[in-house]
Structures are given as structure tokens and as C-alpha cells.
Motif scaffolding. Sequence first.
Motif, PDB file in Angstrom:
ATOM      1  N   THR A   2      34.606 -44.094  24.470  1.00  0.00           N
ATOM      2  CA  THR A   2      33.819 -42.847  24.901  1.00  0.00           C
ATOM      3  C   THR A   2      34.958 -41.707  24.726  1.00  0.00           C
ATOM      4  N   ASP A   3      34.366 -40.387  24.484  1.00  0.00           N
ATOM      5  CA  ASP A   3      35.442 -39.310  24.554  1.00  0.00           C
ATOM      6  C   ASP A   3      35.022 -38.319  25.879  1.00  0.00           C
ATOM      7  N   ALA A   4      35.846 -37.214  25.737  1.00  0.00           N
ATOM      8  CA  ALA A   4      35.699 -36.484  27.048  1.00  0.00           C
ATOM      9  C   ALA A   4      34.408 -35.686  27.408  1.00  0.00           C
ATOM     10  N   LEU A   5      33.684 -35.781  26.522  1.00  0.00           N
ATOM     11  CA  LEU A   5      32.202 -35.390  26.695  1.00  0.00           C
ATOM     12  C   LEU A   5      31.094 -36.476  27.025  1.00  0.00           C
ATOM     13  N   GLY A   6      31.591 -37.621  26.975  1.00  0.00           N
ATOM     14  CA  GLY A   6      30.901 -38.864  27.422  1.00  0.00           C
ATOM     15  C   GLY A   6      30.246 -39.444  26.101  1.00  0.00           C
TER      16      GLY A   6
ATOM     17  N   ARG B 101      17.777 -31.850  31.431  1.00  0.00           N
ATOM     18  CA  ARG B 101      18.299 -31.736  32.897  1.00  0.00           C
ATOM     19  C   ARG B 101      19.288 -30.801  32.794  1.00  0.00           C
ATOM     20  N   PHE B 102      20.184 -30.541  32.001  1.00  0.00           N
ATOM     21  CA  PHE B 102      21.320 -29.412  31.657  1.00  0.00           C
ATOM     22  C   PHE B 102      21.066 -28.778  30.297  1.00  0.00           C
ATOM     23  N   ALA B 103      20.908 -27.515  30.247  1.00  0.00           N
ATOM     24  CA  ALA B 103      20.536 -26.891  29.136  1.00  0.00           C
ATOM     25  C   ALA B 103      21.778 -26.002  28.747  1.00  0.00           C
ATOM     26  N   PRO B 104      22.185 -25.960  27.391  1.00  0.00           N
ATOM     27  CA  PRO B 104      21.168 -26.475  26.317  1.00  0.00           C
ATOM     28  C   PRO B 104      21.378 -27.790  25.935  1.00  0.00           C
ATOM     29  N   GLY B 105      20.739 -28.034  25.002  1.00  0.00           N
ATOM     30  CA  GLY B 105      20.862 -29.488  24.412  1.00  0.00           C
ATOM     31  C   GLY B 105      21.962 -29.833  23.374  1.00  0.00           C
ATOM     32  N   CYS B 106      22.159 -30.951  22.976  1.00  0.00           N
ATOM     33  CA  CYS B 106      23.184 -31.225  22.051  1.00  0.00           C
ATOM     34  C   CYS B 106      24.842 -30.731  22.327  1.00  0.00           C
ATOM     35  N   MET B 107      24.866 -30.845  23.762  1.00  0.00           N
ATOM     36  CA  MET B 107      26.337 -30.530  24.033  1.00  0.00           C
ATOM     37  C   MET B 107      27.198 -31.361  23.482  1.00  0.00           C
ATOM     38  N   GLY B 108      26.783 -32.927  23.478  1.00  0.00           N
ATOM     39  CA  GLY B 108      27.893 -33.786  22.818  1.00  0.00           C
ATOM     40  C   GLY B 108      28.207 -33.466  21.407  1.00  0.00           C
TER      41      GLY B 108
ATOM     42  N   MET C  40      27.578 -30.862  19.888  1.00  0.00           N
ATOM     43  CA  MET C  40      28.559 -29.549  19.519  1.00  0.00           C
ATOM     44  C   MET C  40      29.910 -29.426  19.927  1.00  0.00           C
ATOM     45  N   ALA C  41      30.288 -30.333  20.915  1.00  0.00           N
ATOM     46  CA  ALA C  41      31.722 -30.280  21.290  1.00  0.00           C
ATOM     47  C   ALA C  41      32.393 -31.147  20.404  1.00  0.00           C
ATOM     48  N   TYR C  42      31.772 -32.261  19.793  1.00  0.00           N
ATOM     49  CA  TYR C  42      32.393 -33.163  18.987  1.00  0.00           C
ATOM     50  C   TYR C  42      32.922 -32.411  17.624  1.00  0.00           C
ATOM     51  N   ALA C  43      31.893 -31.480  17.401  1.00  0.00           N
ATOM     52  CA  ALA C  43      32.180 -30.978  16.064  1.00  0.00           C
ATOM     53  C   ALA C  43      33.078 -29.571  16.012  1.00  0.00           C
ATOM     54  N   GLY C  44      33.268 -29.175  17.453  1.00  0.00           N
ATOM     55  CA  GLY C  44      34.229 -28.088  17.581  1.00  0.00           C
ATOM     56  C   GLY C  44      33.140 -26.794  17.596  1.00  0.00           C
ATOM     57  N   HIS C  45      32.079 -27.038  17.726  1.00  0.00           N
ATOM     58  CA  HIS C  45      31.199 -25.815  17.317  1.00  0.00           C
ATOM     59  C   HIS C  45      31.420 -24.957  18.866  1.00  0.00           C
ATOM     60  N   ARG C  46      31.561 -25.633  20.072  1.00  0.00           N
ATOM     61  CA  ARG C  46      31.794 -24.954  21.401  1.00  0.00           C
ATOM     62  C   ARG C  46      32.904 -25.667  21.897  1.00  0.00           C
ATOM     63  N   PRO C  47      33.806 -25.136  22.826  1.00  0.00           N
ATOM     64  CA  PRO C  47      34.842 -25.844  23.733  1.00  0.00           C
ATOM     65  C   PRO C  47      34.348 -26.653  24.423  1.00  0.00           C
ATOM     66  N   PRO C  48      35.064 -27.804  24.789  1.00  0.00           N
ATOM     67  CA  PRO C  48      34.329 -28.834  25.541  1.00  0.00           C
ATOM     68  C   PRO C  48      34.131 -28.530  27.147  1.00  0.00           C
ATOM     69  N   ASP C  49      34.788 -27.464  27.441  1.00  0.00           N
ATOM     70  CA  ASP C  49      34.436 -27.038  28.931  1.00  0.00           C
ATOM     71  C   ASP C  49      33.323 -25.820  28.965  1.00  0.00           C
ATOM     72  N   THR C  50      32.674 -25.742  27.910  1.00  0.00           N
ATOM     73  CA  THR C  50      31.673 -24.598  27.796  1.00  0.00           C
ATOM     74  C   THR C  50      30.634 -24.574  28.805  1.00  0.00           C
TER      75      THR C  50
END
Lengths: 426, 426
Positions: free
Chosen positions: A69-73, A143-150, A152-162
Motif C-alpha cells: 500500500t502507499d500513503a493514500l491507501g 463519503r469524502f468529496a471529491p472522488g479519485c483521490m488515490g 490523483m495523488a498517485y499521478a501527482g495531479h494533487r499533493p497527497p495532503d490536499t
Amino acid sequence: MNSTVAPNLVAAVSEQRQWNRLMAMAQLGAITGADGSPGVNRPCLSALDREARRLLIGWGEAIGLKPSTDALGNLFLRHEGTEPGLAPVLAGSHMDSQPAGGRFDGIWGVVAALEAVQALHEAKVATRRPIEIVAWTNEEGGRFAPGCMGSMAYAGHRPPDTWDAVTDGEGIRFGDALREQLALEADIPRRSLGAVEGRAPHAYVEAHIEQGPILEAEGLDIGIVTGIQGSRWFLVELAGESAHAGTAPVSTRRDAVQDMVRAITALNGLMADPTDVLRFTVARIEVAPNSSNSVAETVRFTIDFRHPDAAVLTERGDAIEATIRGAVRNCGVQVTERFHALPVEFAPEVTGAVARAAAAQGLAARRMPSGAFHDAQFMVPLCPTGMIFVPSRRGISHNPAEYSSPEQLARGARVLAQVLAELAEG
Amino acid sequence: MNSTVAPNLVAAVSEQRQWNRLMAMAQLGAITGADGSPGVNRPCLSALDREARRLLIGWGEAIGLKPSTDALGNLFLRHEGTEPGLAPVLAGSHMDSQPAGGRFDGIWGVVAALEAVQALHEAKVATRRPIEIVAWTNEEGGRFAPGCMGSMAYAGHRPPDTWDAVTDGEGIRFGDALREQLALEADIPRRSLGAVEGRAPHAYVEAHIEQGPILEAEGLDIGIVTGIQGSRWFLVELAGESAHAGTAPVSTRRDAVQDMVRAITALNGLMADPTDVLRFTVARIEVAPNSSNSVAETVRFTIDFRHPDAAVLTERGDAIEATIRGAVRNCGVQVTERFHALPVEFAPEVTGAVARAAAAQGLAARRMPSGAFHDAQFMVPLCPTGMIFVPSRRGISHNPAEYSSPEQLARGARVLAQVLAELAEG
């Protein structure tokens, strides 16, 4: 791919095993829809989600796959290649569901990737490249908006603590729920977030139900997905003043419900589209104090706006705030954009592989865009990416009535197996 | 009343003691409003509500009052008369609050009744008739709708089990919450529900903050309440179909949020009133599944409709369902009337006593109707009934910013004391 291998591999995909696994997953958060359909409510980062992940890991470990697993689960199961140093092919989807969701959205893409890899094992097809099955964290955004957090963070689209401060309906912060999950999964090896050693994956393939009516209507087996329309999500907050419903004159109120009705009516005008291509949805509303005899002080509502044309997405999306401000009479207005995904086009390497596999297997296929967004959207800048669709009954999704047959899903897994075999040789 | 007694009695009402008691009550469920105002959230039949009741009982027992409760949880504190067999005078209000309520709505009427009775004790004014302080169960309807359950059941307006199946926001049934409270208060003597031995009270008087701006605007101390406008509450349920916000074409949706917007817009037309006398409020909305990217399957919303003219209340209220059915496009519609209180006029015996007391005490008073409904509404068929209003700052109520000054509240308690003394001699 080596054409002599394909028949063995295709035969090794088990319709029954894949269906049994989907039905086992569907027990984790099983609900019954209004029409009696068996649905699923499995929120991301919940105990049910973790049960599903453990179930998947167990199936993978039984055939020698290595979990991490990674830091975003985000959860990975690695099938080793004959040249382990090569960039891997990724295949998967997500395991969370909508609050009143179906048994196939997301979870099938993960189970299909496992079925495809298990078929490779059983057919004794070695691949040059490793294949990693992936289950992305929080694709749904239910549950938590928006979707695709995992993704997005993997791809570097957004920082993981966004999204750490994003809260669910009970006030639980995403960051806290994620931390709890990482602690509960401390026994699973941790990998760094993103592409391993900074090297992009060789390719990404996601199998998914269509969530629309086209394949069923046209009697087809496989959708060769050419791209995904763009999505913009907004949160609108209206701040009025509470007052006594029996005494406060209507003329003097700052009623947030009435301003919401004005705002949505004006937005319906902005978003009118005679071609019926544009998607505009208000589906989440929270009123406070939400007491029948106290005028509403605040209303929060969401906007989900999608279009395949980036120009339309930009022009109308950028007009949302001014439209609302022009419509409300008495409330303060705050509009926050929570998600912005441009339309994407998938890579010919992947769409070609899907088309070749479907043709080789004698399946009826067509090229088509995706109306729903998917984690694949965020992989496009990283590596050649594509998706495989199978039919959805009546196009129903995000609903317990969502259904694809064991046979339809097996056909999708067989195409995926052949696509992975081809890409992992490249 | 005996005019020689009044000065002693009026002097025995303590502005400070009454204020201190209100502030002690305000700690039970203290919240802070958006503007920093100290408010209260004390739902009926909650642990906080029971704490407030124990606090009141303790204050009453300290001056010899006898507590009792009935099957609806209505709480009584009895001050004995010199002729205990006579029908008592009732005075009180309620102790529950709105979810984001103020420190005075309801609770002041109970604390003021205690202050008045304590002043009778301290001024050594014996009364022929008993006086019973009453705190009615669930006036607000904030947790369990509708409000005024306790007084409706007491007055025989509805059978006591009418609301057993009503649930709060967490799915708890009113009947279960009531049973729990009765068990926790088993030490308090139980009386039969309704007028003792079937004999109506001699009179009912309720002191309350105005919850409107009139007394403050006109610089007056006391409102001699002449009656209460009628109220009708409705629950509207719209049943559509959930679908994926990205794939389902807008033209084919059965979107419950969009039908709600159509329904409210049409109702705004039905309820339009250039004279600004009519009160129409939609203040509670529940959407399911309430996920931003799943088209709304169901919406439930409330209607609170009030008017002082019974004909308007009947005509427009009866048109609500047809108006909604004419406006919605795609959803099933169910409209349920949850509360129906006709306009009432108060008795000249009581309004006269209030006017006489205000005049005798040199206070500036006016006759006025009540925009809010109150438990007093249901006592009208039983016995001569009336209410005493004191000013509300800016008319704000159902809001933590609700405020009446210690001096304004003391003036109200002094009038109430003299009114009770007069009525309990009659």
C-alpha cells in the motif's frame, strides 16, 4: 501477443470464480434497493472497505501475488515479470461504492484484473513485465468529496495532503480516517506514493461496467473506451438567517432554502442543452438547522457538471458563480470548485490492444467515450491508458439495480487478460 | 384580586433570581450561534431535557411544590390552594428548544410561572384555588414532529399514542424515547393524563417572549395576546430514481431534487401574499442518497403554513397537494398533513386580567395576536386561556441571538403573578 498462447489464456478465465468473488464482495456492505435489488454501501476507508481489501489480498496471496500500500491507501498486488526491473503494467479500479450503489461499479475492475492475472498463472503464461493489480482509494467521492483521490495523488495531479481536512457526513476528517486505516494495515508492506522509482508505469488498463445503455441497446459485448468527458464539481454555500417560521414576515426573511431554489432554477437555464449531451446534477443538499419551523439559516449544495468538450466545460463552469450570485436575493454566497478534470483521450496502444483482443475472441465491440469519470482519467498524463467496458442492464448505475451478467463480465475479463498479456510483453 | 395585596406580591418577584435561573437552564445544551450569541440545543426527551426538569423540580420542592408527571411526560408542580378541591389554575410553557434555539423561548414561561408562585409564597398570598406550573412535552417539534404533542394529548385533541411511530433524525421512535424517560422518572408521582378527575382547569396562562418585533418597535412592555393564528404542517415525499450523474442523460432522469425545485416554485405562487400576513416556509429537506454524483432518488421536505384567517388556511392549505402534483414532472408524490391547528381566540377573563395587571403596575401594553403557535392553542377548548408576551430584541427567535432583558422578563413575571393571584381567587 503470441497468438499461440491466447486460447489457453482465454480458457483459463473462470466465469464462475469471478462471479463468486463479486458476490462475496457484495456481501460486504450489502443493502436492498427500493425495488428489492441487492446493492452495496461500502464507503471508502470504512471497516467494510478494509474487509474487502483483506479478502482481495487473501485471494492474491493464494497465487503468490505480493501486496503493498502507499500513503493514500492505494492497494497493489504484484505479479512478477521475467524481467522484474521493467516498468509494470497496471490494471485495476476501485473497491468503494456509492451510499446506495451497485455490486459491479469499481469492484469488478479489481476482481477482473485478479481473474486475468490468475488466468496467466494457470495458463502458465510468463510475461516480461510485472503486472500490478491496483485498488485506488476513494474513487466514488461518496463519503469524502471529491472522488479519485488515490489516483490523483498517485499521478501527482494533487499533493497527497490536499484532502486531509475534507469531512464526511459525520464530521470525520479524511486525514484522520486515512491515518486510522494505515495503522490498521501496518502489516502490509508500504511502498512510496506514485510511480515506483519515479518511472511511469508501462501502461494502465481499467475494466469497468459501462454505466450507460449503449452496449446493451446495440447488442455488443465490449466497449473500446476512447476517452472520458470532463467533470467539474462545485460546493455552493448560502448563508442567510434563521427565524421563526410563524412570526418572521416572508418579506424580511433571509431564507437560504428559497435562495437555493432561485439558484438552481437559474443554473438550469445556464446548463440547458437541447442536444442532451451536457450533464448537470444537484444531488447533495444540507440545510441547517433543518427544523421545519425555523427558517433555513444555511444551505450547502453540490454541483456535478460534465461535458466531453473542454470549451463548454470551461465556459459554462466558469459562469456558475456569477449565475448563482445573480439569482439569490438575500443570502451570502460562497462557491468552491472541488474537482476539475479535463476531458481525456486514451492511447492507441491500449485501445488497439482492446480491439485486437475482442476481435481475436470473436466478440462484438465498438469504440465509445465514457460519460462517467474514472481513475484512468488521471493516469493519462503518466502512461498509455485505456479502459474496457461491458454492458450494464438498462444503463443503470449508482443504484442497487445495477447489473451485468456473469457471462458479460467473463467476456470482459477474457479481453483484459489478453490485453495485459500483450502489454506486458511490450 | 385584592388590591391591597398587589404591591407586596409585585415586590416579591425577583428579577435577579428569575434571570439566574434562566441562565442556569441555558447551560443545559449551551451552543454558540454563527454570530457568537449564546444559544441552546435542548431536544425534548433528551438527557439534557431531563436535567432541566430535575433542576426545575428541585427549585419547586425547595418551596414546597409537589411534582407529578403524566403519560406524555408533561411535568406539573402543584402549589396548593386553601380549597384544594377546586379546579386549579395552570400556568407554564415548555422546556425543549429548537436545534439552534435561544435561551428564552418556552423555558421563560415555565421559570416565570415558578417565579410568580414563589412570589405568592414569599408575599404570603394564599389563593383559594391550587396553581399548577406545567412544562409541556415537545412543544417545538424540532426533534419529533409535530410540536405541542404534550398539550394536544392533555387536551384530548389527539389520542396519546398518536405519535408513537414518529422518528427523530437518528431513527429513534417517539414512543421509545418517551418510555425511556418515564422509566428514568419513575420516582416522580404519576398522574392521569388530562384534566384531573375529568374536570377542566379553571384557567390557563402562558407567559412567552413575543418572537416578533412589535413590542420592541413600539416601546411597549407587555403584549396582551388575543389569539393565535392557525398552522398547518405537511410532509412532502418525492420518489424518483437514482442514476449516475455522469452517464444518465438529463432528459431521461427522474431527479427528485429537480422536482422539489419545481414544487417549491409552484408553492411560492400559491402562497404569494402582497399583504405579507401569510407565512409559508420550507425549512427541512432530506435527500437520498445525498451523494453529489448520484441523481437524487428521493426528497422529503416540510411545509409550515400559517394564517390568522381560517378560510385562507383551509383554502390554500387544501390546494397544496394539487399544486405539487401539477408542478412535478417525473417523481411519485406523497403529501401528508402532520399538524393542523385552527386559529384560536383567547378568553376575555384572561385577556382582561392581563390588561388589569399591566395597568395596575404602570406598564405599557397592547393587544396583539400571536404569529407563533403555542401550547395555549390547545387549551382554548378546555378553559379560559390567555398569554402574556414580553419584547424580543429585533423579533429574532428560533436562533441563538434571541434576547429579552432581565428587566423585560421581570415585568412579564410580575404581570403573571398578579394574573395568577386574581384567577386563583375566582
